[in-house]
Design an enzyme around this catalytic site. Structure first.
Site, mmCIF file in Angstrom:
data_model
loop_
_atom_site.group_PDB
_atom_site.id
_atom_site.type_symbol
_atom_site.label_atom_id
_atom_site.label_comp_id
_atom_site.label_asym_id
_atom_site.label_seq_id
_atom_site.Cartn_x
_atom_site.Cartn_y
_atom_site.Cartn_z
ATOM 1 N N LYS A 88 123.895 39.687 -22.625
ATOM 2 C CA LYS A 88 124.927 40.242 -22.614
ATOM 3 C C LYS A 88 125.057 41.104 -21.352
ATOM 4 C CE LYS A 88 129.142 42.026 -24.645
ATOM 5 N NZ LYS A 88 129.533 41.981 -23.154
ATOM 6 N N LYS A 112 118.836 48.508 -22.726
ATOM 7 C CA LYS A 112 119.945 49.191 -22.992
ATOM 8 C C LYS A 112 120.357 48.721 -24.595
ATOM 9 C CE LYS A 112 124.309 51.228 -21.377
ATOM 10 N NZ LYS A 112 125.301 51.190 -20.171
ATOM 11 N N LYS A 124 123.545 40.059 -16.110
ATOM 12 C CA LYS A 124 124.600 40.757 -15.124
ATOM 13 C C LYS A 124 125.065 39.467 -14.233
ATOM 14 C CE LYS A 124 126.051 44.818 -14.599
ATOM 15 N NZ LYS A 124 126.546 45.714 -15.813
ATOM 16 N N ASN A 239 137.716 57.209 -16.399
ATOM 17 C CA ASN A 239 137.847 56.889 -17.781
ATOM 18 C C ASN A 239 136.634 57.523 -18.625
ATOM 19 O OD1 ASN A 239 138.734 55.237 -19.988
ATOM 20 N ND2 ASN A 239 136.561 54.109 -19.803
ATOM 21 N N SER A 368 131.450 46.683 -27.339
ATOM 22 C CA SER A 368 131.392 45.465 -26.951
ATOM 23 C C SER A 368 130.874 44.350 -28.143
ATOM 24 C CB SER A 368 130.710 44.903 -25.628
ATOM 25 O OG SER A 368 131.659 45.461 -24.417
#
Length: 435
Positions: A88, A112, A124, A239, A368
């Site tokens: 991911k 993470k 990535k 954000n 996610s």
């Protein structure tokens, strides 16, 4: 020299040199990896396995520009690890993206995901381009050709991309559609960060900021500070920063400083965050000219006295030059890498609690994961359920890392790497290595 000492003297276990404020992303990650490996007494074979990506893919992306010329862009996808589950990680579109950077960020995603107990490995991606210089059609063509070139790499059971720097819901929608056309079926779960109408999750846009707030409240509890007695400073009002500011403000926190690209703004009596949000909305997305606080520099903002400092803007903001001037009791890294290696050690010596980025801004990847789960089940949750589950997972992760910190008498950042690497290495040992 013992066999163990020989392995530690290898290129993989080499002693890191003096900590620099401008390290390569990969070396910065590896320095923390080496520290955790020593704590865990990781053998060299396991160290090498976890140091190297499972797969590195480089592709050419030829497209026809609006003026009729053919131009070729370069794209990357790095799968660092898939021991815990499918990999991911986001995809960034920037002119300066490098393979080394993507490798480092892929590894960082592995740790993470392990930190917040999400069953994913790390990945990535990136495309070397400048979206500001591309038309909408050109951007769509790059996205679709990149996806087509990665069709054997990505997939809901293999590797799941997400938005990152200069990519967004629309980019993810194009990726999902391209993959679906090749698969001859609609496959929502191939990417996350999609529009809700295409299977995106409610609460995704606020997830990173909400996660920052959850760990901030947990840190305040450890410091015996009530949220309504806390004074906070937040660098960055995009954000992440704006959501963090709003949610803390709703809990009664006195936010004395905020900032964006236009500069810093300080009010000793506290800033009216509701007014600041409306101001930005009506002022082309910027705080420029904000009249609810005194104008200061971003440098001065970071050095304001406060209980919690939340750098949620750029990397390397707190470094060896200003670390000794920080007057916060805790720093919560809303941004990626806002505290340099040199500053990290200095702040620890000063007794400042740092909640590292690998935990603090993991709310995004957590939701996610929720999006992926919802897509796979074809059943979607309310925003309240998403938020409740996010708060629980982030709170549990904070407490787990705090326990590791206490056990080894190390920093929370070091604890994060120790826990993540131990989890992945144990899982790998149980699974075994296929040969």
């Amino acid at each position: 020299m013992t066999k163990k000492e020989e392995s530690y003297s290898s290129p993989y276990y080499k002693e890191p040199g003096p900590a620099l404020d401008k390290e390569s992303p990969f070396e910065s990650m590896m320095e923390r990896f080496r520290f955790a490996a020593r704590i865990l007494d990781l053998d060299e074979g396991m160290f090498q396995y976890l140091s190297n990506p499972v797969k590195t893919v480089i592709v050419s992306i030829p497209i026809i520009m609006d003026n009729g010329e053919v131009r070729v862009f370069e794209g990357y996808r790095v799968i660092h690890d898939n021991v815990l589950g499918p990999s991911k990680g986001g995809i960034r579109f920037t002119p300066g993206v490098t393979l080394e950077e993507v490798k480092a960020l892929a590894a960082w995603m592995t740790w993470k995901c392990a930190v917040v107990n999400v069953p994913f490995g790390g990945a990535k991606g990136g495309v070397k381009c400048n979206p500001k210089h591309l038309s909408g059609r050109e951007l769509e063509q790059i996205t679709r050709r990149y996806t087509a070139e990665m069709i054997e790499v990505i997939g809901p059971d293999r590797d799941i991309p997400a938005p990152d720097m200069n990519t967004n819901e629309q980019i993810m929608a194009w990726m999902m559609d391209t993959y679906s056309m090749h698969a001859r079926r609609t496959e929502n779960a191939v990417v996350t960060g999609k529009p809700v109408i295409l299977g995106g999750s409610k609460g995704r846009k606020e997830a990173t900021g909400r996660g920052v707030v959850t760990v901030t409240l947990a840190a305040l509890n450890k410091l015996s500070i009530m949220p309504n007695k806390c004074r906070a400073v937040i660098q960055g009002f995009g954000n992440v920063g704006s959501v963090t500011a709003r949610l803390l403000y709703e809990r009664g926190t006195c936010i004395t400083g905020i900032s964006d690209i236009s500069g810093g703004y300080y009010n000793a009596d506290g800033i009216d965050i509701d007014y600041a949000l409306k101001y930005v909305q009506n002022n082309k997305g910027t705080l420029d000219g904000f009249d609810g606080a005194d104008r200061i520099s971003n440098k001065e903002l970071l050095e304001l006295p406060c209980d919690v400092l939340i750098p949620a803007a750029l990397q390397d903001q707190i470094n060896k030059d200003n670390a000794r001037k920080i007057k916060a009791r805790a720093i919560v890294e809303g941004a990626n890498g806002p505290v340099t290696a040199n500053a990290d050690a200095m702040l620890d010596d000063m007794g400042i609690l740092i909640i590292p980025d690998i935990l603090a801004n993991a709310g995004g990847v957590t939701v996610s994961y929720f999006e992926w789960v919802q897509d796979r089940h074809g059943y979607f949750w309310t925003e309240d359920r998403v938020n409740r589950r996010l708060n629980r997972m982030m709170g549990d992760a904070f407490q787990l890392l705090y326990d590791v910190k206490q056990k080894y008498n190390i920093t929370l950042r070091q604890a994060a790497y120790v826990h993540a690497i131990e989890k992945v290495s144990k899982t790998l040992k149980i699974r075994g290595i296929y040969a």
